[in-house]
Design a protein around this motif. Structure first.
Motif, PDB file in Angstrom:
ATOM      1  N   SER A   5       0.840  -1.200   0.000  1.00 19.10           N
ATOM      2  CA  SER A   5       0.000   0.000   0.000  1.00 19.10           C
ATOM      3  C   SER A   5       0.877   1.254   0.000  1.00 19.10           C
ATOM      4  N   ASP A   6       0.229   2.404  -0.094  1.00 12.76           N
ATOM      5  CA  ASP A   6       0.972   3.663  -0.063  1.00 12.76           C
ATOM      6  C   ASP A   6       1.034   4.252   1.343  1.00 12.76           C
ATOM      7  N   VAL A   7       0.680   3.456   2.343  1.00 10.76           N
ATOM      8  CA  VAL A   7       0.755   3.914   3.732  1.00 10.76           C
ATOM      9  C   VAL A   7       2.225   3.922   4.142  1.00 10.76           C
ATOM     10  N   PRO A   8       2.725   5.040   4.669  1.00 11.99           N
ATOM     11  CA  PRO A   8       4.138   5.109   5.073  1.00 11.99           C
ATOM     12  C   PRO A   8       4.456   4.139   6.206  1.00 11.99           C
ATOM     13  N   ASN A  13       0.921  -0.137  13.258  1.00 15.36           N
ATOM     14  CA  ASN A  13       1.724  -1.081  14.014  1.00 15.36           C
ATOM     15  C   ASN A  13       0.803  -2.138  14.602  1.00 15.36           C
ATOM     16  N   ILE A  14       1.026  -3.370  14.260  1.00 18.11           N
ATOM     17  CA  ILE A  14       0.235  -4.470  14.787  1.00 18.11           C
ATOM     18  C   ILE A  14       1.136  -5.280  15.706  1.00 18.11           C
ATOM     19  N   LEU A  15       0.783  -5.297  16.965  1.00 21.33           N
ATOM     20  CA  LEU A  15       1.573  -6.009  17.959  1.00 21.33           C
ATOM     21  C   LEU A  15       0.713  -7.094  18.576  1.00 21.33           C
ATOM     22  N   THR A  16       1.299  -8.238  18.781  1.00 21.19           N
ATOM     23  CA  THR A  16       0.554  -9.345  19.359  1.00 21.19           C
ATOM     24  C   THR A  16       1.209  -9.786  20.660  1.00 21.19           C
ATOM     25  N   GLY A  17       0.431 -10.407  21.493  1.00 20.97           N
ATOM     26  CA  GLY A  17       0.938 -10.904  22.757  1.00 20.97           C
ATOM     27  C   GLY A  17      -0.215 -11.252  23.669  1.00 20.97           C
ATOM     28  N   ALA A  34      -4.520   5.381  20.992  1.00 19.85           N
ATOM     29  CA  ALA A  34      -5.820   4.701  21.023  1.00 19.85           C
ATOM     30  C   ALA A  34      -5.621   3.223  21.320  1.00 19.85           C
ATOM     31  N   VAL A  35      -6.638   2.634  21.929  1.00 18.81           N
ATOM     32  CA  VAL A  35      -6.621   1.201  22.226  1.00 18.81           C
ATOM     33  C   VAL A  35      -7.956   0.617  21.804  1.00 18.81           C
ATOM     34  N   TYR A  36      -7.908  -0.439  21.001  1.00 17.88           N
ATOM     35  CA  TYR A  36      -9.111  -1.189  20.615  1.00 17.88           C
ATOM     36  C   TYR A  36      -8.962  -2.555  21.261  1.00 17.88           C
ATOM     37  N   TYR A  37      -9.794  -2.821  22.254  1.00 15.05           N
ATOM     38  CA  TYR A  37      -9.704  -4.055  23.025  1.00 15.05           C
ATOM     39  C   TYR A  37     -10.893  -4.939  22.687  1.00 15.05           C
TER      40      TYR A  37
END
Length: 93
Positions: A5-8, A13-17, A34-37
């Protein structure tokens, strides 16, 4: 698909844990806006809300963990996280 994509870089950021490792840290980190839980755990929801209030972080809770479901592909789910800014450029005469 983000790679093509053209997103810089660094914008998404996708973080897992495990949530007990991440909830406290992300909700209190001053560089996270922001947090989406997506879980029903009331203890973590309370921790996230309390920590997020320290820097007026946006918080959204969802109890649907099935990200493969087609209904999750709705762009309006993240509407609360979108920002639209208007910049005025005054020009003196």
């Amino acid at each position: 698909m983000l790679h093509f994509s053209d997103v810089p870089g660094g914008v998404i950021n996708i973080l897992t844990g495990k949530e007990n490792e991440l909830a406290e840290h992300f909700s209190s980190h001053m560089d996270v806006n922001a947090v989406y839980y997506s879980n029903k755990n009331e203890l973590f929801q309370k921790i996230i809300q309390e920590n997020a209030s320290l820097n007026v972080k946006r918080v959204k809770f969802s109890d649907n963990k099935n990200w493969i479901d087609e209904s999750r592909e709705n762009p309006y789910i993240i509407l609360e996280f979108q920002e639209i800014k208007t910049t005025w450029h005054p020009i003196g005469l």
